[in-house]
Scaffold this active site. Structure first.
Site, mmCIF file in Angstrom:
data_model
loop_
_atom_site.group_PDB
_atom_site.id
_atom_site.type_symbol
_atom_site.label_atom_id
_atom_site.label_comp_id
_atom_site.label_asym_id
_atom_site.label_seq_id
_atom_site.Cartn_x
_atom_site.Cartn_y
_atom_site.Cartn_z
ATOM 1 N N HIS A 102 0.878 -1.178 0.000
ATOM 2 C CA HIS A 102 0.000 0.000 0.000
ATOM 3 C C HIS A 102 0.916 1.229 0.000
ATOM 4 O O HIS A 102 2.032 1.166 0.514
ATOM 5 C CB HIS A 102 -0.818 0.119 1.287
ATOM 6 N N ASP A 105 2.385 1.847 3.348
ATOM 7 C CA ASP A 105 3.421 0.926 3.839
ATOM 8 C C ASP A 105 4.807 1.427 3.495
ATOM 9 O O ASP A 105 5.751 1.220 4.247
ATOM 10 C CB ASP A 105 3.290 -0.464 3.198
HETATM 11 C C1 XUL Z 1 -7.423 -6.421 4.955
HETATM 12 C C2 XUL Z 1 -6.752 -6.870 3.731
HETATM 13 C C3 XUL Z 1 -5.888 -5.883 3.059
HETATM 14 C C4 XUL Z 1 -5.912 -5.973 1.565
HETATM 15 C C5 XUL Z 1 -5.162 -4.886 0.873
HETATM 16 O O1 XUL Z 1 -8.224 -7.386 5.544
HETATM 17 O O2 XUL Z 1 -6.899 -8.000 3.326
HETATM 18 O O3 XUL Z 1 -4.603 -6.041 3.537
HETATM 19 O O4 XUL Z 1 -5.393 -7.200 1.131
HETATM 20 O O5 XUL Z 1 -5.624 -3.629 1.221
#
Ligand code: XUL
Ligand code: CO
Length: 439
Positions: A102, A105
């Site tokens: 993300h 991150d």
């Molecule tokens: C949250 C989840 C996230 C997504 C990406 O439950 O699975 O980490 O994979 O935003």
């Protein structure tokens, strides 16, 4: 430069007989299976957020995982670079082909959107340079549109159009960065795209907003020539009480409504399937049937707890059946197996992180190889084929093809007047066959 992972050598494939724990026993990426290397079927990815950003805190206790880059006294950009250096060192140790991240991150948020986006691009350049000295590629990028308080009532589905526009802007930049880094996919998990109570929610309006955002994303993908897939990640609840992307079937209905079912596929997560009251294989088979299987987030929930514990998986039979349905659905294509899984907060050493991934990788590889064996053996497929064999007759085919009206069917059935006899569903026989297949 030295990182917390520097002391570990690259994990090698050793074969099923090997007892050294930090060795792959089943994950031999070069092994040719079903006409291509195993590594290309599975396309494993390390998730930046769980592996580098998670500090082990929970609602009852403070951080237990204290990595050097988490030191609050560091300049944030210095910390982001230290984290990236450690990330690429971890990728070296695990020798897996992909990673995922993300925006939040890889770099912190600044006081203004402009500065935040500038830092995002600086870190994207930094990652791009690191990728040039590494084999690792980007499976997918995504935006964190759920942690900051501005997203407390959702991102695209926020009652405030300024939050919608902020979210759209962030996604645009994250898509640019994903394209820059050669990402195979771009993921949207609607972290807070849902509601706490219908009492204050105009659900119809919010769904229109969600559809608009996704349409904008698809249009932008084509505009910039991003050839990766756009993926939606279903999840029924947590953090919101009710989330609009509840499960694969719900997402398909949503995509159909907005004419996006050929443009967007799903990233299916095991623990999210459990929260929706499904098995992982149910969600995979549903996506396969609907033609929207994109990628997998590998993890598991705790059957004794009702939330998203994101543990590393350990269930061989479940994994084998999940992989069976992946293969039956035509494989993962440009998707992969992303470890959206985190170590427990007591597992705070860098070595724990490596054990966790080695176990998860080997389980998926083992499950995949067993699923191939099951298919090649043919007995399981035959039980299913035999169960539906009645539909192969020309009469039944006409029935399915819509060549008989309801009154024609009634007339024929009444004339024949044959009472259908019950047949065994053979569940226990099948369970025995499957358990014996994974011995
Ligand atoms: C949250 C989840 C996230 C997504 C990406 O439950 O699975 O980490 O994979 O935003
Ligand atoms: Co996930």
């Amino acid at each position: 430069m030295s990182t917390v992972f520097s002391d570990f050598s690259t994990v090698q494939y050793g074969g099923p007989q090997v007892t050294e724990p930090l060795t792959y026993r089943y994950y031999d990426p070069a092994k040719i299976v079903l006409g291509k290397p195993l590594g290309e079927h599975l396309r494993f990815a390390v998730a930046y957020w769980h592996s580098l950003a998670m500090n082990g805190s929970d609602p009852f206790g403070a951080a237990t995982i204290n990595r050097p880059w988490m030191d609050a006294s560091l300049d944030p950009m210095t910390a982001a670079k230290m984290k990236a250096d450690a990330a690429f060192d971890l990728f070296r140790v695990l020798d897996l082909p992909f990673f995922t991240f993300h925006d939040r991150d890889i770099v912190h948020e600044e006081a203004t959107l402009k500065e935040t986006l500038a830092n995002l691009h600086t870190m994207a350049d930094y990652l791009q340079a690191k990728m040039q000295g590494s084999k690792v590629k980007l499976l997918w990028g995504t935006a964190n549109l759920f942690s900051h308080p501005r997203f407390m009532a959702g991102a695209a589905t926020n009652p405030d159009p300024e939050v919608f526009a902020w979210s759209a802007t962030t996604i645009k930049h994250c898509m640019d960065v994903t394209k820059q880094l050669g990402g195979s996919n771009y993921v949207l998990w609607g972290g807070r795209e849902g509601y706490e109570t219908l009492l204050n929610t105009d659900m119809g309006h919010e769904l229109q907003q969600f559809g608009r955002l996704l349409t904008l994303v698809v249009e932008y993908k084509h505009k910039i020539g991003f050839d990766g897939q756009i993926l939606l990640e279903p999840k029924p609840k947590e953090p919101s009480t009710h989330q609009y992307d509840f499960d694969v079937a719900t997402v398909y209905g949503f995509l159909k409504r907005f004419g996006l079912e050929k443009e967007v596929a799903v990233n299916i997560e095991a623990n999210h399937a459990t929260l929706a009251g499904h098995t992982f294989e149910h969600e995979i088979a549903t996506a396969g049937d609907l033609g929207i299987l994109g990628s997998l987030d590998i993890n598991r929930g705790d059957p004794l707890l009702g939330w998203d514990t994101d543990q590393f998986p350990i269930d061989l039979l479940g994994t084998t059946m999940s992989m069976y349905h992946v293969i039956k659905s035509g494989g993962l294509g440009n998707g992969g197996c992303n470890f959206d899984a985190k170590v427990r907060r007591q597992s705070f050493t860098p070595e724990d992180m490596i054990h966790a991934h080695v176990g998860g990788v080997d389980l998926c590889a083992h499950g995949f190889l067993l699923a191939v064996k099951l298919i090649e053996d043919g007995r399981y497929d035959k039980v299913i084929a035999d169960r539906y064999a009645g539909w192969k007759t020309p009469e039944a085919q006409d029935l399915l093809a819509g060549k008989r009206s309801l009154d024609e069917i009634a007339a024929q059935t009444e004339a024949k007047s044959i009472d259908p006899q019950p047949r065994s569903g053979k569940q226990e026989q099948i369970e025995n066959l499957l358990l014996r297949s994974i011995e």
